[in-house]
Write an enzyme that holds these catalytic residues in place. Structure first.
Site, PDB file in Angstrom:
ATOM      1  N   ARG A  20      17.721  -9.566  22.980  1.00 37.32           N
ATOM      2  CA  ARG A  20      18.156  -9.244  21.612  1.00 37.32           C
ATOM      3  C   ARG A  20      19.576  -9.742  21.335  1.00 37.32           C
ATOM      4  O   ARG A  20      19.865 -10.224  20.255  1.00 37.32           O
ATOM      5  CB  ARG A  20      18.145  -7.728  21.403  1.00 37.32           C
ATOM      6  CG  ARG A  20      16.791  -7.159  21.189  1.00 37.32           C
ATOM      7  CD  ARG A  20      16.808  -5.657  21.253  1.00 37.32           C
ATOM      8  NE  ARG A  20      15.479  -5.158  20.997  1.00 37.32           N
ATOM      9  CZ  ARG A  20      15.042  -4.745  19.817  1.00 37.32           C
ATOM     10  NH1 ARG A  20      15.842  -4.731  18.783  1.00 37.32           N
ATOM     11  NH2 ARG A  20      13.801  -4.326  19.662  1.00 37.32           N
TER      12      ARG A  20
ATOM     13  N   TYR B 251       7.882  -8.315  30.344  1.00 35.33           N
ATOM     14  CA  TYR B 251       7.989  -9.774  30.164  1.00 35.33           C
ATOM     15  C   TYR B 251       9.337 -10.278  30.670  1.00 35.33           C
ATOM     16  O   TYR B 251      10.305  -9.518  30.749  1.00 35.33           O
ATOM     17  CB  TYR B 251       7.740 -10.193  28.713  1.00 35.33           C
ATOM     18  CG  TYR B 251       8.539  -9.475  27.638  1.00 35.33           C
ATOM     19  CD1 TYR B 251       9.805  -9.894  27.268  1.00 35.33           C
ATOM     20  CD2 TYR B 251       7.995  -8.374  26.977  1.00 35.33           C
ATOM     21  CE1 TYR B 251      10.508  -9.250  26.251  1.00 35.33           C
ATOM     22  CE2 TYR B 251       8.697  -7.716  25.975  1.00 35.33           C
ATOM     23  CZ  TYR B 251       9.942  -8.163  25.617  1.00 35.33           C
ATOM     24  OH  TYR B 251      10.649  -7.524  24.624  1.00 35.33           O
TER      25      TYR B 251
ATOM     26  N   ASP C 128      14.170  -2.545   8.607  1.00 32.82           N
ATOM     27  CA  ASP C 128      13.801  -1.154   8.918  1.00 32.82           C
ATOM     28  C   ASP C 128      14.186  -0.185   7.808  1.00 32.82           C
ATOM     29  O   ASP C 128      13.585   0.887   7.680  1.00 32.82           O
ATOM     30  CB  ASP C 128      14.486  -0.706  10.219  1.00 32.82           C
ATOM     31  CG  ASP C 128      13.651  -1.043  11.447  1.00 32.82           C
ATOM     32  OD1 ASP C 128      12.661  -1.793  11.313  1.00 32.82           O
ATOM     33  OD2 ASP C 128      13.989  -0.549  12.551  1.00 32.82           O
TER      34      ASP C 128
END
Ligand code: FAD
Length: 392
Positions: A107, A214, A291
């Site tokens: 991120r 992952y 969001d």
């Protein structure tokens, strides 16, 4: 009164993507972020082709791919038996079908890339700016920050996340606590306690729980997210979702899943919230994005992808409707309505689908047997269920 700027409240993935997309059309943009620096938590993010296609259009996909990983498969396993049920092929055929790759990345790498691209595009980036009020006035908006500063602009984009203050001016709804909690961990490969696959996104699901794994940064880091339904939440325990619950929830899983749990960070946990879809994101000259507009449960890995779609959609709408240097109120209104008309049906559908997806992952008993039967029967290049999300 407006000095012509578009004011973006919040510098997360949604706000920065919107800022970049709008600035690329030659508009002046200012991002007001309350945190002292632009930062994301140090965990992983999956970006599906509906988002990577747009990152490509914004000129930042190559930089993302350079520091990310292109997994070959999205694998679904039964967390109790360890059985591989099915996978989605993410290779060349997938990339051709959707016009973009499936990328997993850190991120903070994505945020850095967006910040650099915004800077290069002339976006004014300000930290330590906690926006307290937004007022619509003739000709624009005035935003007031906690430090007493004021900013005027043509319109405000509220990309201030799940607990958006601007959303509070539109709706009295509250975030809905699902009773599930996530533990994350992105750790160097040699610190991972269980088996790893460096070419796949692996999802293990079982009754009331799942684990996603992952690789990140060309396989130097390994990212894991463990999610479970908290018994303490149902019992009203103020310390619900604590690490003892994590260990107890995953104690029933197969060895590969159990071995992963010690690699998770234990000092932080993320309760899983969403909200009901809204049918309006607009108040005066302020519009919601990301969001703030449509928080969703993370089971489709689409929250950030949808925020990226929002940013590009909003920029396109402004381009179509705001042709004058100082746009009139009617044009601004048209542009913002066109944006929300395009985005609300799609994001509402994905918010609802994410809940159903979670129910399917976490089901027990006969439901789990039937799900596993359907999953094992499907062809690995059957993309029917993801076409509406990745293809739109
Ligand atoms: P945020 O990231 O919340 O950013 C809001 C920003 O606004 C923050 O920087 C905040 O400091 C700032 N702010 C707030 N209030 C103010 C104010 N008053 N003034 C100024 N600034 C303010 N999505 C995916 O697409 N793929 C995934 O793989 C994925 N995995 C996930 C895993 C988990 C466990 C979780 C919880 C979520 C996941 N998501 C995923 C969802 C994704 O993280 C979010 O949807 C996305 O980060 C939302 O971005 P945003 O910019 O809208 O909001």
């Amino acid at each position: 009164m407006s000095d012509g700027e578009i004011l973006v409240i919040g510098g997360g993935i949604g706000g920065l993507t919107a800022a970049l997309a709008i600035a690329r059309s030659g508009r002046a943009v200012r991002v007001l972020e309350r945190a002292p620096e632009f930062a994301e938590i140090g965990a992983g993010l999956q970006l599906a082709p509906n988002a990577t296609r747009l990152l490509d259009r914004l000129g930042v996909l190559d930089a993302c791919v350079e520091v990310g990983v292109l997994p070959e498969r999205l694998v679904f396993n039964d967390a109790l038996t360890g059985e591989r049920l099915t996978h989605l092929d993410l290779g060349e055929g997938f990339r051709r079908r959707y016009g973009g790759p499936y990328v997993v990345m850190h991120r903070s790498d994505l945020l850095r890339i967006l910040v650099e691209a915004c800077r290069a595009q002339g976006v004014a980036l300000e930290n330590g700016k906690q926006v307290d009020t937004v007022t619509t006035e003739p000709g624009g908006v005035t935003v007031t920050c906690a430090d007493g500063s004021h900013h005027t602009g043509v319109l405000a984009v509220a990309a201030d996340g799940l607990r958006s203050g601007s959303r509070g001016r539109l709706s009295d709804d509250e975030p809905i606590d699902s009773g599930y909690v996530a533990y994350r961990g992105a750790v160097p490969l040699d610190e991972v306690t269980g088996p790893v696959s460096l070419s796949e996104v692996v999802v293990w699901f079982g009754p009331g729980l799942h684990l996603v794994q992952y690789p990140l940064r060309s396989g130097r880091l390994f990212n894991q997210v463990a999610v479970f339904r908290s018994p303490g939440f149902a019992a009203g325990d103020p310390d619900w979702g604590n690490p003892d619950e994590l260990d107890a929830a995953f104690s029933v899983t197969c060895e590969s899943v159990r071995m992963a749990i010690p690699s998770l960070w234990r000092t932080n946990r993320w309760p899983m919230y969403d909200r009901e879809p809204l049918d309006n994101w607009l108040t005066g000259r302020t519009v919601l994005l990301g969001d703030a507009a449509h928080p969703m449960l993370q089971y489709l890995a689409q929250g950030a992808c949808q925020a990226i779609e929002d940013g590009v959609s909003l920029a396109g709408s402004l381009d179509r409707h705001l042709t004058d240097a100082v746009p009139d109120a009617v044009s601004v209104d048209k542009a913002l309505h066109a944006y929300q008309d395009e985005r609300i049906p799609r994001t509402a559908h994905i918010q609802r689908t994410a809940r159903i997806w979670g129910d399917m992952w976490h089901i027990d008993g006969v439901g789990a047997l039937l799900r596993n039967e359907v999953f094992t029967q499907r062809a690995v290049d059957d993309y029917r269920h993801v076409d509406p999300i990745y293809g739109a």
